[in-house]
Design an enzyme around this catalytic site. Sequence first.
Site, PDB file in Angstrom:
ATOM      1  N   LYS A 182      20.133   7.165 -14.527  1.00  0.00           N
ATOM      2  CA  LYS A 182      18.830   7.516 -13.968  1.00  0.00           C
ATOM      3  C   LYS A 182      17.853   6.336 -14.001  1.00  0.00           C
ATOM      4  CE  LYS A 182      16.886   9.585 -18.227  1.00  0.00           C
ATOM      5  NZ  LYS A 182      15.754   8.673 -18.426  1.00  0.00           N
ATOM      6  N   ASP A 183      18.156   5.305 -14.792  1.00  0.00           N
ATOM      7  CA  ASP A 183      17.304   4.118 -14.861  1.00  0.00           C
ATOM      8  C   ASP A 183      17.661   3.072 -13.800  1.00  0.00           C
ATOM      9  OD1 ASP A 183      15.985   5.129 -17.091  1.00  0.00           O
ATOM     10  OD2 ASP A 183      17.354   4.159 -18.509  1.00  0.00           O
ATOM     11  N   ARG A 199       5.999   5.820 -24.384  1.00  0.00           N
ATOM     12  CA  ARG A 199       6.988   4.809 -24.041  1.00  0.00           C
ATOM     13  C   ARG A 199       7.799   4.417 -25.262  1.00  0.00           C
ATOM     14  NH1 ARG A 199       6.294   1.006 -20.614  1.00  0.00           N
ATOM     15  NH2 ARG A 199       8.457   0.615 -21.225  1.00  0.00           N
ATOM     16  N   ARG A 250       7.707  12.343 -13.149  1.00  0.00           N
ATOM     17  CA  ARG A 250       8.427  13.567 -12.776  1.00  0.00           C
ATOM     18  C   ARG A 250       8.170  14.677 -13.793  1.00  0.00           C
ATOM     19  NH1 ARG A 250      12.832  15.745 -14.862  1.00  0.00           N
ATOM     20  NH2 ARG A 250      13.150  13.888 -16.143  1.00  0.00           N
ATOM     21  N   ARG A 251       8.304  14.354 -15.072  1.00  0.00           N
ATOM     22  CA  ARG A 251       8.066  15.360 -16.110  1.00  0.00           C
ATOM     23  C   ARG A 251       6.596  15.758 -16.149  1.00  0.00           C
ATOM     24  NH1 ARG A 251      11.846  11.904 -20.234  1.00  0.00           N
ATOM     25  NH2 ARG A 251      13.849  12.905 -19.734  1.00  0.00           N
ATOM     26  N   CYS A 301      11.407   4.509  -9.066  1.00  0.00           N
ATOM     27  CA  CYS A 301      11.058   5.056 -10.379  1.00  0.00           C
ATOM     28  C   CYS A 301       9.617   5.557 -10.407  1.00  0.00           C
ATOM     29  CB  CYS A 301      11.250   3.984 -11.456  1.00  0.00           C
ATOM     30  SG  CYS A 301      12.956   3.492 -11.706  1.00  0.00           S
ATOM     31  N   ARG A 360       9.904   6.955 -29.584  1.00  0.00           N
ATOM     32  CA  ARG A 360       9.135   8.084 -29.038  1.00  0.00           C
ATOM     33  C   ARG A 360       9.094   9.258 -30.008  1.00  0.00           C
ATOM     34  NH1 ARG A 360      11.873   9.564 -23.922  1.00  0.00           N
ATOM     35  NH2 ARG A 360      13.440   7.984 -24.319  1.00  0.00           N
TER      36      ARG A 360
END
Length: 303
Positions: free
Chosen positions: A80-81, A143, A125-126, A234, A149
């Site tokens: 996903k990155d 981040r 997105r979140r 992104c 995190r």
Amino acid sequence: MTTTIRIGTRDSELALWQAHTVQNHLESLGYKTTLVPVKSTGDIVLDKPLYELGITGIFTKTLDVAMLNGDIDIAVHSMKDVPTALPKGIVEAAILERANVQDILVHKGLDFLDATGTIATGSLRRQAQWLHRYPAHTIVDLRGNVNTRMQKLNDNDWNGAIFAAAGLERINLKPDNFIDLDWMIPAPAQGAMLIVAKKEDEFCLEALANLNHKSSEICVHIEREFLRELEGGCTAPIGALAKIENDTIRFNGALFSLDGKQKIDIRKEINVSGQEGFGKACAKEILENGGRELMKKIKAEIQ
């Protein structure tokens, strides 16, 4: 075999877990390997949201350069990155069997859900999906690698933080105080690991072909094709999830405004044999249903 495959990876605990997993697979097949950890800009600059850094593929670019310079042979990424367009000369070599795709909320109690609260996430997105469901809540930027995190959540008075379940599960960091966010559409390719290699490196490509999981590959390619057609990179709040059940691909995709107030989504099914261009077709429906205007608005807001 005498050639040693140099595996490039970010140096976070999760990235190293992923690289070790690939290393174990390759060595079980008889290949010699060594790990080459590097630190990416995305791991170093932690005081700005990702979209403000303005670098596509911020977590993968350093490894791309190392590969093109000949310092490593392959690189392991959270898929996903990875930007939907790979650098010239670098190709997908294998996609491992996908893990848990869901997002989860790690929380300090759930009384706040029906009131006001503060949720931490570095993902647009979140953020957008949370605000779509809980418009009275506040979002703060979060981040760092998953360990960092999690520590920041413990150190601050936030009510909770959103994580990818797969990342926490892989390094046994998933706590008891979490809930599954089964209503939140994951990032394209969330839960999947990608291995890339140089296009002309036949030795590595042949070795890695043994690790590829075909159904995972089909699903993440549909999701990434959807993302690419929407031109999300992104920076836009885009979710996409494809699943194969028997011979049917079930797809759910959505584009949100940054504040979560606007949602344009699509649900479609198609036979596996008709997968070609499916993600692109779903994205075009989103664009024709107001998505084109919304994407322009999002790009203007984050510049």
